[in-house]
Scaffold this motif. Structure first.
Motif, PDB file in Angstrom:
ATOM      1  N   GLU A 339      -1.137  -8.050  -4.888  1.00 39.51           N
ATOM      2  CA  GLU A 339      -2.286  -8.948  -4.720  1.00 39.51           C
ATOM      3  C   GLU A 339      -2.833  -8.883  -3.296  1.00 39.51           C
ATOM      4  N   ASN A 340      -1.977  -8.543  -2.333  1.00 40.30           N
ATOM      5  CA  ASN A 340      -2.395  -8.457  -0.933  1.00 40.30           C
ATOM      6  C   ASN A 340      -2.794  -7.040  -0.525  1.00 40.30           C
ATOM      7  N   GLY A 341      -2.903  -6.143  -1.489  1.00 40.77           N
ATOM      8  CA  GLY A 341      -3.348  -4.780  -1.198  1.00 40.77           C
ATOM      9  C   GLY A 341      -2.336  -3.933  -0.460  1.00 40.77           C
ATOM     10  N   GLU A 342      -1.024  -4.251  -0.595  1.00 43.13           N
ATOM     11  CA  GLU A 342       0.006  -3.537   0.147  1.00 43.13           C
ATOM     12  C   GLU A 342       0.920  -2.697  -0.748  1.00 43.13           C
ATOM     13  N   ILE A 343       0.594  -2.601  -2.026  1.00 47.81           N
ATOM     14  CA  ILE A 343       1.490  -1.919  -2.949  1.00 47.81           C
ATOM     15  C   ILE A 343       1.632  -0.427  -2.628  1.00 47.81           C
ATOM     16  N   ASP A 344       0.575   0.162  -2.084  1.00 52.79           N
ATOM     17  CA  ASP A 344       0.649   1.596  -1.756  1.00 52.79           C
ATOM     18  C   ASP A 344       1.699   1.870  -0.679  1.00 52.79           C
ATOM     19  N   HIS A 345       1.902   0.901   0.226  1.00 49.63           N
ATOM     20  CA  HIS A 345       2.937   1.074   1.249  1.00 49.63           C
ATOM     21  C   HIS A 345       4.318   1.157   0.598  1.00 49.63           C
ATOM     22  N   LEU A 346       4.507   0.363  -0.446  1.00 45.97           N
ATOM     23  CA  LEU A 346       5.783   0.410  -1.167  1.00 45.97           C
ATOM     24  C   LEU A 346       5.928   1.734  -1.913  1.00 45.97           C
ATOM     25  N   TYR A 347       4.850   2.155  -2.573  1.00 46.78           N
ATOM     26  CA  TYR A 347       4.888   3.427  -3.301  1.00 46.78           C
ATOM     27  C   TYR A 347       5.178   4.595  -2.361  1.00 46.78           C
ATOM     28  N   ASN A 348       4.631   4.522  -1.161  1.00 44.37           N
ATOM     29  CA  ASN A 348       4.884   5.595  -0.181  1.00 44.37           C
ATOM     30  C   ASN A 348       6.361   5.666   0.205  1.00 44.37           C
ATOM     31  N   GLU A 349       7.046   4.506   0.148  1.00 47.57           N
ATOM     32  CA  GLU A 349       8.453   4.470   0.540  1.00 47.57           C
ATOM     33  C   GLU A 349       9.391   4.825  -0.606  1.00 47.57           C
ATOM     34  N   VAL A 350       9.145   4.269  -1.803  1.00 46.91           N
ATOM     35  CA  VAL A 350      10.093   4.460  -2.910  1.00 46.91           C
ATOM     36  C   VAL A 350       9.500   5.202  -4.101  1.00 46.91           C
ATOM     37  N   GLY A 351       8.198   5.507  -4.045  1.00 43.88           N
ATOM     38  CA  GLY A 351       7.557   6.182  -5.169  1.00 43.88           C
ATOM     39  C   GLY A 351       6.995   5.164  -6.157  1.00 43.88           C
ATOM     40  N   PRO A 352       6.088   5.607  -7.053  1.00 48.57           N
ATOM     41  CA  PRO A 352       5.494   4.704  -8.047  1.00 48.57           C
ATOM     42  C   PRO A 352       6.529   4.244  -9.067  1.00 48.57           C
ATOM     43  N   GLU A 353       6.157   3.197  -9.800  1.00 47.23           N
ATOM     44  CA  GLU A 353       7.075   2.644 -10.799  1.00 47.23           C
ATOM     45  C   GLU A 353       7.429   3.695 -11.838  1.00 47.23           C
ATOM     46  N   GLU A 354       8.707   3.791 -12.149  1.00 48.64           N
ATOM     47  CA  GLU A 354       9.200   4.804 -13.070  1.00 48.64           C
ATOM     48  C   GLU A 354       9.448   4.207 -14.445  1.00 48.64           C
ATOM     49  N   SER A 355       9.650   5.084 -15.424  1.00 48.62           N
ATOM     50  CA  SER A 355       9.942   4.634 -16.779  1.00 48.62           C
ATOM     51  C   SER A 355      11.264   3.857 -16.813  1.00 48.62           C
ATOM     52  N   ASN A 356      12.203   4.256 -15.958  1.00 49.41           N
ATOM     53  CA  ASN A 356      13.455   3.511 -15.840  1.00 49.41           C
ATOM     54  C   ASN A 356      13.238   2.400 -14.808  1.00 49.41           C
ATOM     55  N   LYS A 357      12.704   1.277 -15.308  1.00 49.90           N
ATOM     56  CA  LYS A 357      12.317   0.186 -14.411  1.00 49.90           C
ATOM     57  C   LYS A 357      13.495  -0.375 -13.642  1.00 49.90           C
ATOM     58  N   LYS A 358      14.664  -0.459 -14.295  1.00 49.15           N
ATOM     59  CA  LYS A 358      15.842  -1.024 -13.652  1.00 49.15           C
ATOM     60  C   LYS A 358      16.217  -0.231 -12.406  1.00 49.15           C
ATOM     61  N   GLU A 359      16.211   1.077 -12.508  1.00 49.91           N
ATOM     62  CA  GLU A 359      16.561   1.919 -11.365  1.00 49.91           C
ATOM     63  C   GLU A 359      15.499   1.840 -10.282  1.00 49.91           C
ATOM     64  N   TRP A 360      14.232   1.765 -10.699  1.00 51.89           N
ATOM     65  CA  TRP A 360      13.141   1.669  -9.718  1.00 51.89           C
ATOM     66  C   TRP A 360      13.250   0.355  -8.943  1.00 51.89           C
ATOM     67  N   LEU A 361      13.525  -0.754  -9.650  1.00 50.61           N
ATOM     68  CA  LEU A 361      13.678  -2.044  -8.976  1.00 50.61           C
ATOM     69  C   LEU A 361      14.859  -2.024  -8.010  1.00 50.61           C
ATOM     70  N   LYS A 362      15.896  -1.298  -8.377  1.00 48.40           N
ATOM     71  CA  LYS A 362      17.038  -1.159  -7.480  1.00 48.40           C
ATOM     72  C   LYS A 362      16.620  -0.460  -6.194  1.00 48.40           C
ATOM     73  N   SER A 363      15.779   0.564  -6.314  1.00 50.18           N
ATOM     74  CA  SER A 363      15.269   1.268  -5.128  1.00 50.18           C
ATOM     75  C   SER A 363      14.398   0.343  -4.289  1.00 50.18           C
ATOM     76  N   VAL A 364      13.565  -0.448  -4.963  1.00 52.08           N
ATOM     77  CA  VAL A 364      12.698  -1.392  -4.253  1.00 52.08           C
ATOM     78  C   VAL A 364      13.538  -2.401  -3.470  1.00 52.08           C
ATOM     79  N   SER A 365      14.631  -2.882  -4.090  1.00 56.06           N
ATOM     80  CA  SER A 365      15.472  -3.882  -3.429  1.00 56.06           C
ATOM     81  C   SER A 365      16.116  -3.347  -2.159  1.00 56.06           C
ATOM     82  N   LYS A 366      16.240  -2.016  -2.071  1.00 59.90           N
ATOM     83  CA  LYS A 366      16.834  -1.400  -0.886  1.00 59.90           C
ATOM     84  C   LYS A 366      15.785  -0.886   0.100  1.00 59.90           C
ATOM     85  N   SER A 367      14.508  -1.079  -0.223  1.00 59.03           N
ATOM     86  CA  SER A 367      13.440  -0.553   0.626  1.00 59.03           C
ATOM     87  C   SER A 367      13.350  -1.316   1.941  1.00 59.03           C
ATOM     88  N   ASN A 368      12.888  -0.651   2.966  1.00 57.33           N
ATOM     89  CA  ASN A 368      12.681  -1.295   4.269  1.00 57.33           C
ATOM     90  C   ASN A 368      11.667  -2.424   4.162  1.00 57.33           C
TER      91      ASN A 368
END
Length: 478
Positions: A339-368
């Motif tokens: 909503e704040n226009g910052e999602i691309d910064h997350l995608y640049n760090e961990v990649g776009p959302e994957e079909s395996n959402k659980k694993e992707w969320l795990k990567s997000v939780s460890k992101s800087n």
């Protein structure tokens, strides 16, 4: 020609009513003082992990848990609450005769009828009698509120509304609980104990609470403390088998009908057993916590224009364990940065959302990116939970003290900071509300000396802990 109608009902004009409602809404009400009581003994999580053959890293790094507060053999929820109330009154020089209500939240009741609050005022009145005379709470309204872990927040909202409804009213909210689970269960390492007392007034010195409350409720079965019911005849037969005897049903019924025992000769054919250890579904409870919190956040936002990511300087949660809040808020945080226009910064760090959402969320939780959010806005409120464990109704208020004590130690200026409160109770309900720090919060918090007091507690061994847990006859350890 315009007709002007001026109506009255019971000598109260519509104008007067409108003024009183607006005056009610404009009042600045919140937490003027706060204090706590934590039992002076604890179990070290490293000791418990060894005893239960659980990797310590799972508890320390995975859940953020270091110590577990344990009530001594001479402590219960009434004594915990009485200690916290007495500390609040004496430290802040409160005249108890000015307190109009004491509302207590708990899910660790001592009686199915008599409230803990009645035990508490009986204890504290006697201790204050030399200074304030007998029955200093004579005109104080008292009650217990029970809705799992959210009962203390229910008491807070109720007392805030009551203070707003009159002039110069003062109320006290108490949250007291002992979180107890079966030995060896998955809930054992989330135990804790303690009580907190909060003075609620106009023009508070610590934090004022806004008028907006987000609420979400749904009747579910994620957590129970039911009465366990056993057939008396079957219990007797099982006890007889343990003694090497095997009586028939007819023999058992005859024995039960012809003996002088008040217990066995009772006409009641069933035995009701109440246990503090709950019946629960951990994963379902986590899912319910997240769903209710997200629904309540949406309800809050429907009432008030807000950018949760930027408007709230800190977030504090009901914490069954220290890292619970960060795990529950992850997916909502992703929505906020989008909503704040910052999602691309997350995608640049961990990649776009994957079909395996659980694993992707795990990567997000460890992101800087997420960990910066956690470090800045969540960790200060987690620190005490890591040292105490779950206090059920008191958990969210201890998170507030943790936040303010941590910030005070670091010398940060956070006056006027906005705090988001995210509370949950199994069964289930969530409430979201917002607080604004007031200018005198530091002088009210510095005397609590939270972290030094937690460091000064006494460590007990696992054998002593298990004896206390099993209600064996043990002399107080402290």
């Amino acid at each position: 020609m315009v007709a002007l109608f001026f109506c009255k009902h019971n000598n109260v004009s519509i104008f007067d009513f409108s003024y009183s409602v607006n005056h009610f809404r404009m009042k600045n009400v919140g937490i003027d003082a706060i204090d706590y009581y934590i039992p002076n003994i604890f179990v070290d999580m490293q000791d418990l992990s060894l005893a239960r053959d659980i990797p310590f890293e799972k508890l320390s790094k995975g859940l953020g848990m270091k110590k577990m507060s344990i009530p001594d053999s001479n402590e219960d929820t009434a004594s915990l609450a009485a200690n916290s109330l007495l500390k609040l009154i004496t430290t802040n020089k409160i005249n108890p005769t000015e307190i109009g209500r004491i509302y207590l939240g708990t899910e660790t009741g001592l009686d199915s009828s008599k409230p803990i609050s009645s035990y508490v005022i009986e204890i504290v009145e006697e201790l204050l009698s030399d200074n304030f005379g007998n029955r200093c709470f004579k005109n104080c309204d008292i009650v217990d509120l029970t809705f799992a872990c959210i009962g203390g927040v229910d008491a807070l909202e109720n007392c805030i509304d009551w203070v707003k409804g009159g002039e110069q009213r003062k109320a006290i909210v108490i949250a007291t609980d002992i979180a107890k689970y079966q030995l060896g269960s998955t809930g054992e390492y989330t135990q804790g104990a303690g009580a907190l007392s909060l003075l609620i007034t106009e023009n508070p010195k610590i934090v004022s609470i806004s008028n907006t409350w987000g609420v979400a409720s749904k009747g579910i079965g994620d957590f129970f403390k039911p009465r366990r019911i056993f057939n008396k005849k079957d219990v007797f037969k099982e006890a007889a088998l343990l003694m090497g005897s095997s009586p028939s049903d007819e023999e058992v019924l005859k024995i039960l009908a012809n003996n002088a025992s008040k217990f066995w000769n009772s006409s009641n054919k069933q035995i009701e057993v109440y246990k503090e250890e709950p019946v629960y579904e951990g994963q379902f409870s986590n899912e319910s916590y997240q769903e209710r919190i997200y629904e309540a956040l949406d309800h809050f936002k429907n009432q008030k224009e807000i950018n949760f990511l930027t408007d709230w300087n800190f977030l504090i949660f009901h914490l069954p364990y220290a890292y619970h809040g960060r795990k529950m808020i992850l997916e909502k945080w992703i929505q906020w940065i989008e909503e704040n226009g910052e999602i691309d910064h997350l995608y640049n760090e961990v990649g776009p959302e994957e079909s395996n959402k659980k694993e992707w969320l795990k990567s997000v939780s460890k992101s800087n990116m997420f960990n910066e959010f956690v470090k800045e806005k969540l960790i200060p409120g987690e620190l005490a939970s890591a040292e105490i464990g779950n206090i059920y109704t008191g958990s969210i208020f201890m998170s507030l003290i943790s936040l303010l004590s941590s910030v005070l130690e670091k010398g940060k200026d956070i006056k006027n900071a906005k705090i988001g409160f995210l509370s949950y109770g199994s069964g289930s309900k969530a409430k979201i509300f917002e607080g604004t720090l007031e200018s005198q919060w530091e002088e009210k918090i510095k005397g609590l000396d939270l972290f030094n007091n937690l460091n000064d507690r006494i460590k007990i061994d696992i054998k002593s802990y298990e004896k206390l847990h099993n209600n064996e006859s043990v002399s107080p350890l402290d």
